[in-house]
Enzyme design. Structure first.
Site, short mmCIF file in Angstrom:
data_model
loop_
_atom_site.label_atom_id
_atom_site.label_comp_id
_atom_site.label_asym_id
_atom_site.label_seq_id
_atom_site.Cartn_x
_atom_site.Cartn_y
_atom_site.Cartn_z
N GLU A 1 0.55 -2.06 2.80
CA GLU A 1 1.65 -1.20 3.24
C GLU A 1 1.49 0.22 2.73
O GLU A 1 2.44 0.99 2.62
CB GLU A 1 3.00 -1.82 2.86
N HIS B 1 9.32 -2.64 -1.10
CA HIS B 1 8.18 -1.80 -1.48
C HIS B 1 8.42 -1.29 -2.90
O HIS B 1 9.58 -1.03 -3.29
CB HIS B 1 8.05 -0.57 -0.56
N CYS C 1 10.15 7.45 1.55
CA CYS C 1 9.55 6.63 2.61
C CYS C 1 9.09 7.50 3.77
O CYS C 1 8.13 7.17 4.47
CB CYS C 1 10.56 5.64 3.20
O1 SUG Z 1 9.28 -1.43 6.64
N1 SUG Z 1 12.40 -0.46 7.92
C1 SUG Z 1 11.20 -0.12 7.17
C2 SUG Z 1 11.54 0.80 6.02
C3 SUG Z 1 10.29 1.31 5.34
C4 SUG Z 1 10.57 2.06 4.10
N2 SUG Z 1 9.36 2.56 3.55
C5 SUG Z 1 9.09 2.67 2.23
N3 SUG Z 1 9.78 2.02 1.31
N4 SUG Z 1 8.06 3.38 1.87
C6 SUG Z 1 10.52 -1.38 6.67
O2 SUG Z 1 11.22 -2.32 6.27
C7 SUG Z 1 13.63 -1.43 9.81
C8 SUG Z 1 13.47 -1.54 11.30
C9 SUG Z 1 14.62 -2.27 11.97
O3 SUG Z 1 15.18 -3.16 11.36
O4 SUG Z 1 14.90 -1.94 13.14
C10 SUG Z 1 12.30 -1.07 9.12
O5 SUG Z 1 11.24 -1.33 9.63
#
Ligand code: SUG
Length: 420
Positions: free
Chosen positions: A164, A232, A350
């Site tokens: 990731e 994460h 993020c």
């Molecule tokens: O991968 N949310 C992302 C958020 C990513 C955050 N990134 C970091 N922490 N670097 C994830 O969970 C939600 C999409 C939805 O539910 O429609 C989503 O993918």
């Protein structure tokens, strides 16, 4: 040769931004499933954050949203936007590439033996809606960092090892342009939730970037942190130059990690936020660690670019005020409003990928200026849908509007080669 500086590349929030509850283990995504999203407002919030950081004197870049809904992905699954089951349609629509911290892992030139900046595109294969991001992300990273004298771009780590990207990677160094150590954080178990970063992926990236033993450290994310919603590591820890700012419960064996850091880098400063001041629950709700910890130009010290949610939590905010009053390296708190992204579990950190490089070696089409942000904001205001509810995703008019919006953005940025 110009100096190497940290450039933050933000993912421009795409016109298909919606709340479909796709990320198991991401509490905000689950809580807001089915809510109406506001893509135009979301993208303008992201642009305002970029402008805020540009105004602080920081180098800023961006990435384009990907082509959504991803018809060829659905085609590969033997279906179409019209026929797909709702959860698969939503997975094809997701604007999740906005969270650029998950685009790649970056090892800056001072850390690598060939003195080039190495980037490995993340495979994001644990979550279906994110697993089809990497080809579109790879095309942009290859364009932005095409200068082979300064960059080396690697293909994603193969399946089944989930990667990731920079969300599970931290770099500590005396200064951005000096050699540092890189901490690869992997998960083994997350109680009811998946651990998204596989240790074999982390080790593979370190090998591909040819980081020797001195430069790379591996640390396991605490199972309780993942189980509490820290899907994460960047939800519970952030590093910048010689500072690691971390929650007490971020790592499975914190003392082993801190000792290893201090051995390799005696000047490292580890700021540990104790559970009795900020619980894991408060940390995850307020996203205080999902801040951009940045070094301000001149003698400004470091600042935390935080989600405004951190200011709204009394315990978190009083801890932070104490911290900046305490004469430590973090001197300034800058709350920014990225609520639309936050409602899907994505804070300020993020939304960006950090790349340490000479900005003149990057394809300038990906570099932000105030005028360019104005032009992008105009496209967003004119073309991004105002609101999307997940039950609207099969509407052909909406699909057309989303595709046109992206094409207009690519045109204004001179990046039409990324169209489709
Ligand atoms: O991968 N949310 C992302 C958020 C990513 C955050 N990134 C970091 N922490 N670097 C994830 O969970 C939600 C999409 C939805 O539910 O429609 C989503 O993918």
């Amino acid at each position: 040769m110009n100096p190497l500086v940290e450039i933050n590349f933000d993912g421009i929030i795409g016109p298909s931004h919606n709340y479909a509850g796709l990320s198991v283990g991401n509490i905000a995504s689950a809580t807001n499933a089915g809510e109406t999203a506001y893509p135009r407002e979301a993208a303008l919030q992201g642009i305002a954050k970029m402008r805020h950081n540009l105004d602080l004197g920081l180098a800023q870049g961006f990435f384009m949203p990907l082509d959504r809904p991803n018809m060829s992905w659905l085609d590969g699954l033997g279906t179409t936007v019209g026929d797909a089951e709702a959860h698969m349609r939503a997975a094809a629509f997701s604007a999740s590439s906005m969270w650029a911290a998950n685009a790649a892992t970056v090892s800056p030139a001072p850390d690598t033996p060939d003195h080039r900046c190495h980037l490995t595109v993340a495979n994001l294969q644990t979550m279906p809606h994110r697993s089809h991001e990497w080809p579109g992300t790879a095309s942009q990273i290859q364009l932005a960092f095409a200068d082979g004298e300064h960059f080396s771009v690697h293909a994603p780590v193969p399946s089944p090892f989930g990667d990731e990207g920079a969300a599970n990677h931290m770099r500590l160094c005396p200064r951005h342009d000096a050699p540092g150590i890189e901490i690869f954080v992997f998960g083994k178990s997350g109680g009811p939730f998946p651990a998204r970063q596989h240790i074999e992926a982390s080790k593979a990236v370190a090998r591909k970037h040819r980081l020797d033993r001195h430069h790379a450290l591996f640390a396991q994310q605490a199972e309780i942190a993942i189980a509490a919603g820290a899907f994460h590591n960047d939800v519970v820890a952030v590093a910048n130059e010689r500072v690691l700012f971390t929650h007490e419960q971020a790592f499975e064996r914190p003392d082993t990690l801190y000792t290893a850091i201090r051995e390799k880098m005696p000047e490292a400063e580890i700021i540990i936020v104790p559970t009795n001041k900020v619980s894991l629950e408060d940390a995850i709700k307020s996203y205080l660690f999902n801040a951009q910890l940045v070094t301000l130009p001149g003698e400004g010290g470091m600042a935390l670019i935080l989600p405004s949610e951190a200011r709204e939590n009394e315990r978190v905010w009083s801890y932070l005020e104490e911290l900046v009053d305490g004469n430590g390296p973090i001197r300034r708190l800058c709350p920014v409003d990225v609520r639309q992204s936050m409602a899907n579990g994505g804070g300020p950190a993020c939304l960006r990928l950090r790349v340490v490089a000479d900005p003149t070696t990057v394809d300038q089409r990906f570099m932000a200026t105030s005028d360019k942000l104005d032009a992008i904001a105009r496209i967003v205001s004119n073309h991004w849908p105002e609101a999307i509810n997940p039950d609207q995703l099969s509407d052909p008019g909406l699909i057309q509007a989303i595709r046109t919006a992206r094409s207009e953005l690519l045109a204004i940025c001179g990046l039409t080669e990324l169209d489709r």
